[in-house]
Design a protein around this motif. Structure first.
Motif, mmCIF file in Angstrom:
data_model
loop_
_atom_site.group_PDB
_atom_site.id
_atom_site.type_symbol
_atom_site.label_atom_id
_atom_site.label_comp_id
_atom_site.label_asym_id
_atom_site.label_seq_id
_atom_site.Cartn_x
_atom_site.Cartn_y
_atom_site.Cartn_z
ATOM 1 N N GLN A 18 0.645 -1.496 0.051
ATOM 2 C CA GLN A 18 0.011 0.101 0.006
ATOM 3 C C GLN A 18 0.822 1.069 0.010
ATOM 4 N N HIS A 19 0.465 2.096 -0.786
ATOM 5 C CA HIS A 19 1.238 3.502 -0.952
ATOM 6 C C HIS A 19 0.463 4.442 0.040
ATOM 7 N N ILE A 274 2.012 0.364 -12.382
ATOM 8 C CA ILE A 274 2.033 0.835 -11.036
ATOM 9 C C ILE A 274 3.512 1.546 -11.101
ATOM 10 N N ILE A 275 3.777 2.626 -10.367
ATOM 11 C CA ILE A 275 4.885 3.512 -10.459
ATOM 12 C C ILE A 275 5.409 3.775 -9.069
ATOM 13 N N ASP A 276 6.689 4.089 -9.115
ATOM 14 C CA ASP A 276 7.352 4.593 -7.665
ATOM 15 C C ASP A 276 7.332 5.973 -7.835
ATOM 16 N N PRO A 277 6.851 6.566 -6.486
ATOM 17 C CA PRO A 277 6.410 8.023 -6.258
ATOM 18 C C PRO A 277 7.954 8.706 -6.275
ATOM 19 N N GLU A 299 -1.790 8.938 -11.094
ATOM 20 C CA GLU A 299 -3.067 8.973 -10.364
ATOM 21 C C GLU A 299 -3.143 7.813 -9.302
ATOM 22 N N TYR A 300 -3.716 8.195 -8.175
ATOM 23 C CA TYR A 300 -3.414 7.611 -6.655
ATOM 24 C C TYR A 300 -4.688 6.966 -6.429
ATOM 25 N N ALA A 301 -4.728 5.455 -6.273
ATOM 26 C CA ALA A 301 -5.741 4.819 -5.773
ATOM 27 C C ALA A 301 -5.230 3.454 -5.092
ATOM 28 N N LYS A 305 -0.399 4.852 -9.903
ATOM 29 C CA LYS A 305 -0.425 4.366 -11.122
ATOM 30 C C LYS A 305 0.018 5.387 -12.062
ATOM 31 N N ALA A 306 0.859 5.085 -13.159
ATOM 32 C CA ALA A 306 1.337 6.025 -14.045
ATOM 33 C C ALA A 306 0.823 5.708 -15.446
ATOM 34 N N ASN A 307 0.365 6.766 -16.151
ATOM 35 C CA ASN A 307 0.009 6.548 -17.679
ATOM 36 C C ASN A 307 1.089 7.429 -18.354
ATOM 37 N N ILE A 308 2.220 6.787 -18.707
ATOM 38 C CA ILE A 308 3.385 7.191 -19.319
ATOM 39 C C ILE A 308 3.164 7.615 -20.597
#
Length: 433
Positions: A18-19, A274-277, A299-301, A305-308
């Protein structure tokens, strides 16, 4: 990339992790369960065209329970990471708030916006000044701390400023000649970023993805109508340096830029994962052995999550021309030169608008001091179907030359006002054609 522990790196992209997300408004921490959603935009290039001197701003948007909005709200601070290792995301200034009966939507942007909203006047610097001195002065006047104290061409000296140009445009000029871009860091400081972190990223983490073309740099080119510098060849793409960059003073800068980026090779890429902030805009991701510049949307959920969206294409060549200031611009130039060999000191100050040039020049040697003061006003206009010409706000002066030209023969009569002093032999110069 923000520096994190190995324990953090091992856990942050796991499915079970969980982030954390903490948001503070004017140092008031919001209840995490009352954060409805959070989005962030990381756009580095305009129109997907690769260029140097970008000044990206990071925008965030989030919704919270209306009860969590404090009475005063100006600044937002965001943190994320793991429960046992929280990292800063950034500091932002609130731009707008939309509310309804139960929730509010807040839009904020990082401190780059402050540079856009303010002009920069470099008149109180001592010239010639280095790029680093100019950048320090800009940050001091805008009220943003400078995080970069060393960058490519930082010691290059310049002797020009324009008090009608935004501070953000100045940042672009400096970052471009440093072969990088200017960005606000997680600590709210300004950084000139060049060689970014390189991160290996597992392609299996992507939900879906799409590759694009390869972009490779083989040449750097600068031309402003007077100066013309180019390094490299045309086997791949050319990086064009902004012809309006007033801080390009010699070919050495362009050669330094070329040496910095001549091996750059990246691919266009789109994908969701999924991405590392801890990743920063402009970092280079190694995906399946290919380099991708990190930018897009977050976007955080429960996790980030990244849309590169990293479409990269060559910037088209600008038309070569000698830059001319518009009527709203005022260019100021200050130069000081000391020649120990000749025993001479030269100081020059010049101000140029579209139709007027003011110049003061003083030369001093062992035997004498010479001063030169000029004020030249040039009235050039193209008009059709007119019978009278009025020159207004010209001031009191001796007219050395007055010339009127037209596309046909005509009679010209000069009616000077009482405060216009003319030479005895002054006549309008009539030209037909």
């Amino acid at each position: 990339m923000y520096n994190t522990s190995q324990n953090y790196k091992d856990k942050i992209l796991n499915d079970s992790t969980q982030h954390e997300l903490n948001i503070y408004i004017d140092d008031n921490k919001l209840e995490p369960n009352h954060i409805i959603d959070f989005k962030s935009t990381l756009d580095l290039f305009n129109n997907n065209e690769f260029c140097l001197g970008c000044t990206p701003e990071i925008d965030i948007e989030f919704e919270i329970d209306k009860r969590d909005l404090p009475e005063t709200y100006n600044e937002v601070r965001v943190e994320s990471g793991l429960e046992d290792e929280i990292i800063p995301i950034g500091k932002f200034t609130i731009q707008s708030i939309e509310d309804d009966e139960f929730k509010v939507k807040i839009k904020a942007t990082d401190y780059m916006k402050k540079f856009e909203d303010n002009k920069y006047d470099g008149s109180d610097l001592t010239y010639p000044a280095t790029m680093l001195q100019v950048l320090r002065d800009i940050c001091t006047k805008i009220g943003v701390e400078l995080g970069s104290t060393s960058f490519l061409n930082s010691d290059k000296q310049i002797s020009v400023y324009d008090n009608k140009v935004s501070a953000r445009t100045y940042l672009s000029y400096i970052a471009e000649q440093a072969a990088g871009f200017a960005a606000i860091g997680r600590d709210g400081k300004l950084y000139i970023k060049t060689g970014q972190d390189i991160i290996k990223f597992d392609i299996n983490l992507f939900k879906d993805y799409k590759w694009g073309d390869k972009f490779k740099v083989s040449r750097v080119f600068y031309e402003d109508g007077i100066q013309n510098y180019k390094f490299g060849d045309e086997t791949a793409s050319t990086v064009y340096i902004n012809q309006n960059n007033m801080y390009i003073v010699d070919s050495e800068q362009i050669e330094n830029i070329y040496n910095q980026i001549k091996d750059l090779e990246v691919y266009s890429f789109e994908g969701e994962t999924i991405i590392d902030p801890a990743y920063d805009i402009g970092d280079v991701l190694i995906i399946d052995g290919k380099k991708v510049i990190y930018q897009g949307e977050l976007e955080y959920a429960g996790k980030f999550k990244a849309n590169i969206k990293s479409k990269i294409q060559a910037k088209t060549e600008q038309e070569s021309m000698q830059t001319k200031s518009s009527s709203s611009e005022k260019i100021k130039r200050v130069e000081s030169e000391i020649s120990q060999i000749d025993g001479k000191i030269t100081q020059l100050a010049q101000e140029t608008t579209e139709h007027e040039t003011k110049l003061t020049k003083q030369e001093q040697d062992i035997e004498s001091i010479k001063s030169q003061v000029e004020n030249t006003v040039e009235y050039k206009r193209e008009k059709n179907g007119i019978t009278e010409i009025h020159i207004e706000d010209a001031g009191q002066a001796d007219i050395l030359k007055f010339e009127v030209q037209g596309n046909k023969t005509y009679e010209a009569n000069l009616f000077p006002r009482t405060n216009l002093y003319t030479r005895a032999r002054l006549q309008p110069n009539q030209k037909g054609g």
